[in-house]
Design an enzyme around this catalytic site. Structure first.
Site, PDB file in Angstrom:
ATOM      1  N   ASN A  65     -32.357  37.350  27.594  1.00  0.00           N
ATOM      2  CA  ASN A  65     -32.537  36.245  26.644  1.00  0.00           C
ATOM      3  C   ASN A  65     -31.235  35.474  26.550  1.00  0.00           C
ATOM      4  O   ASN A  65     -30.156  36.033  26.777  1.00  0.00           O
ATOM      5  CB  ASN A  65     -32.900  36.788  25.261  1.00  0.00           C
ATOM      6  CG  ASN A  65     -33.154  35.669  24.258  1.00  0.00           C
ATOM      7  OD1 ASN A  65     -33.822  34.680  24.577  1.00  0.00           O
ATOM      8  ND2 ASN A  65     -32.612  35.791  23.057  1.00  0.00           N
ATOM      9  N   GLU A  91     -24.664  27.173  28.030  1.00  0.00           N
ATOM     10  CA  GLU A  91     -25.872  27.975  28.281  1.00  0.00           C
ATOM     11  C   GLU A  91     -26.322  27.798  29.725  1.00  0.00           C
ATOM     12  O   GLU A  91     -26.686  28.757  30.412  1.00  0.00           O
ATOM     13  CB  GLU A  91     -27.003  27.553  27.332  1.00  0.00           C
ATOM     14  CG  GLU A  91     -26.725  27.854  25.867  1.00  0.00           C
ATOM     15  CD  GLU A  91     -27.931  27.593  24.969  1.00  0.00           C
ATOM     16  OE1 GLU A  91     -29.063  27.807  25.422  1.00  0.00           O
ATOM     17  OE2 GLU A  91     -27.729  27.178  23.821  1.00  0.00           O
ATOM     18  N   ASP A 107     -33.622  43.983  23.520  1.00  0.00           N
ATOM     19  CA  ASP A 107     -34.103  45.269  23.011  1.00  0.00           C
ATOM     20  C   ASP A 107     -35.103  44.976  21.889  1.00  0.00           C
ATOM     21  O   ASP A 107     -35.550  43.829  21.756  1.00  0.00           O
ATOM     22  CB  ASP A 107     -32.939  46.176  22.583  1.00  0.00           C
ATOM     23  CG  ASP A 107     -32.162  45.599  21.405  1.00  0.00           C
ATOM     24  OD1 ASP A 107     -32.628  44.605  20.795  1.00  0.00           O
ATOM     25  OD2 ASP A 107     -31.094  46.144  21.088  1.00  0.00           O
ATOM     26  N   ASN A 143     -32.846  25.234  29.718  1.00  0.00           N
ATOM     27  CA  ASN A 143     -32.366  26.478  30.352  1.00  0.00           C
ATOM     28  C   ASN A 143     -33.257  26.857  31.525  1.00  0.00           C
ATOM     29  O   ASN A 143     -32.759  27.323  32.562  1.00  0.00           O
ATOM     30  CB  ASN A 143     -32.290  27.614  29.336  1.00  0.00           C
ATOM     31  CG  ASN A 143     -31.019  27.544  28.525  1.00  0.00           C
ATOM     32  OD1 ASN A 143     -29.933  27.785  29.049  1.00  0.00           O
ATOM     33  ND2 ASN A 143     -31.139  27.167  27.257  1.00  0.00           N
ATOM     34  N   GLY A 152     -36.966  23.291  27.568  1.00  0.00           N
ATOM     35  CA  GLY A 152     -36.847  23.911  28.887  1.00  0.00           C
ATOM     36  C   GLY A 152     -35.605  23.538  29.665  1.00  0.00           C
ATOM     37  O   GLY A 152     -35.590  23.638  30.896  1.00  0.00           O
ATOM     38  N   HIS A 174     -29.093  33.116  23.764  1.00  0.00           N
ATOM     39  CA  HIS A 174     -29.043  32.802  22.330  1.00  0.00           C
ATOM     40  C   HIS A 174     -27.847  31.875  22.083  1.00  0.00           C
ATOM     41  O   HIS A 174     -26.756  32.133  22.612  1.00  0.00           O
ATOM     42  CB  HIS A 174     -28.885  34.104  21.526  1.00  0.00           C
ATOM     43  CG  HIS A 174     -28.846  33.859  20.063  1.00  0.00           C
ATOM     44  ND1 HIS A 174     -29.972  33.503  19.337  1.00  0.00           N
ATOM     45  CD2 HIS A 174     -27.821  33.868  19.175  1.00  0.00           C
ATOM     46  CE1 HIS A 174     -29.634  33.323  18.078  1.00  0.00           C
ATOM     47  NE2 HIS A 174     -28.337  33.539  17.950  1.00  0.00           N
ATOM     48  N   MET A 205     -39.932  31.264  21.534  1.00  0.00           N
ATOM     49  CA  MET A 205     -39.758  31.362  20.090  1.00  0.00           C
ATOM     50  C   MET A 205     -40.428  32.577  19.445  1.00  0.00           C
ATOM     51  O   MET A 205     -40.423  32.710  18.232  1.00  0.00           O
ATOM     52  CB  MET A 205     -40.246  30.076  19.400  1.00  0.00           C
ATOM     53  CG  MET A 205     -39.469  28.829  19.808  1.00  0.00           C
ATOM     54  SD  MET A 205     -37.668  29.091  19.930  1.00  0.00           S
ATOM     55  CE  MET A 205     -37.231  29.189  18.197  1.00  0.00           C
TER      56      MET A 205
END
Ligand code: GRF
Length: 218
Positions: A112, A179, A146, A19, A17, A114, A95
């Site tokens: 999201n 990030e 998407d 992010n 967590g 990545h 996940m």
């Protein structure tokens, strides 16, 4: 829109967590245009849930998906998010792939992050993929979700160098630092309605001094 005038965001997180923490920290500033309304996890003991608790944000931990049909599981997710007035959703180390039904409940409103410079290295173990390919620059991407796996249009990217002696731990840590900067930045652009979808790409109405990329030299 939430009652304090800020856009309500739901975060789905399965792991440590960090992010989520970056988003919580951004939202702690009253001038940030979003607030985290709820955090959901598919893992009961996820440290992300402790971070949400500490910030006074409601948390919900969902049953393991293996024990629940996908349609039922995602319907539970959507219901919980709607109950909290959520308008935008952030996946932050979540996940599981979300279903088309989930995406249609939040059309073009799911983000999201990545840990790779997409479209390179989608899917799991992105940092190891980068090391295996010997790339000299790695990074992270915030994108709209998407129906594919890490295939949605790019909003922001952050890049870092890859050093000769990097391993997956050192590279992942360096990528995480970017990030944490690009996710709040992209969320701000999103909730302020500044993303313009043009086919498979996004244009952003940028503010003076704002950029969609970040480079940390060392
Ligand atoms: C991050 O590297 C993110 O890019 C990926 O999963 C990791 C989650 O880390 N999707 P954290 O739980 O936010 O610390």
């Amino acid at each position: 829109m939430s009652d304090d005038g800020r856009v309500a965001v739901g975060v789905l997180a399965s792991g440590s967590g960090t992010n989520l923490q970056a988003l919580l920290d951004a939202c702690a500033n009253p001038s940030f245009p979003a607030r985290i309304a709820v955090v959901l996890s598919n893992r009961k003991g996820a440290p992300a849930l402790d971070r949400a608790h500490a910030a006074g944000v409601p948390v919900l931990s969902l049953p393991k998906r293996r024990q629940t049909p996908r349609a039922v599981y995602d319907a539970l997710l959507v219901e919980a998010l709607h109950d909290h007035g959520v308008v935008w959703v952030c996946l932050a180390g979540y996940m599981l792939l979300v279903s088309p039904a989930f995406l249609s409940a939040f059309p073009d409103r799911v983000l999201n992050i990545h840990p790779a410079l997409l479209p390179a290295f989608p899917g799991i173990h992105a940092q190891q993929q980068a090391l295996d390919h010997g790339v000299r620059i790695a990074g992270a991407t915030v994108h709209l979700v998407d129906e594919g796996c890490d295939t949605g249009p790019v909003i922001c990217q952050g890049a870092v160098p890859v050093f000769q002696d990097d391993d997956v731990t050192s590279l992942s840590a360096r990528i995480l630092t970017v990030e944490h900067q690009i996710y709040p930045r992209a969320l701000r652009m999103a909730v302020e309605g500044r993303l313009r979808l043009r086919g498979r790409r996004i244009d952003v109405d940028l503010r003076p001094g704002e950029s969609r990329w970040l480079w940390t030299g060392a």
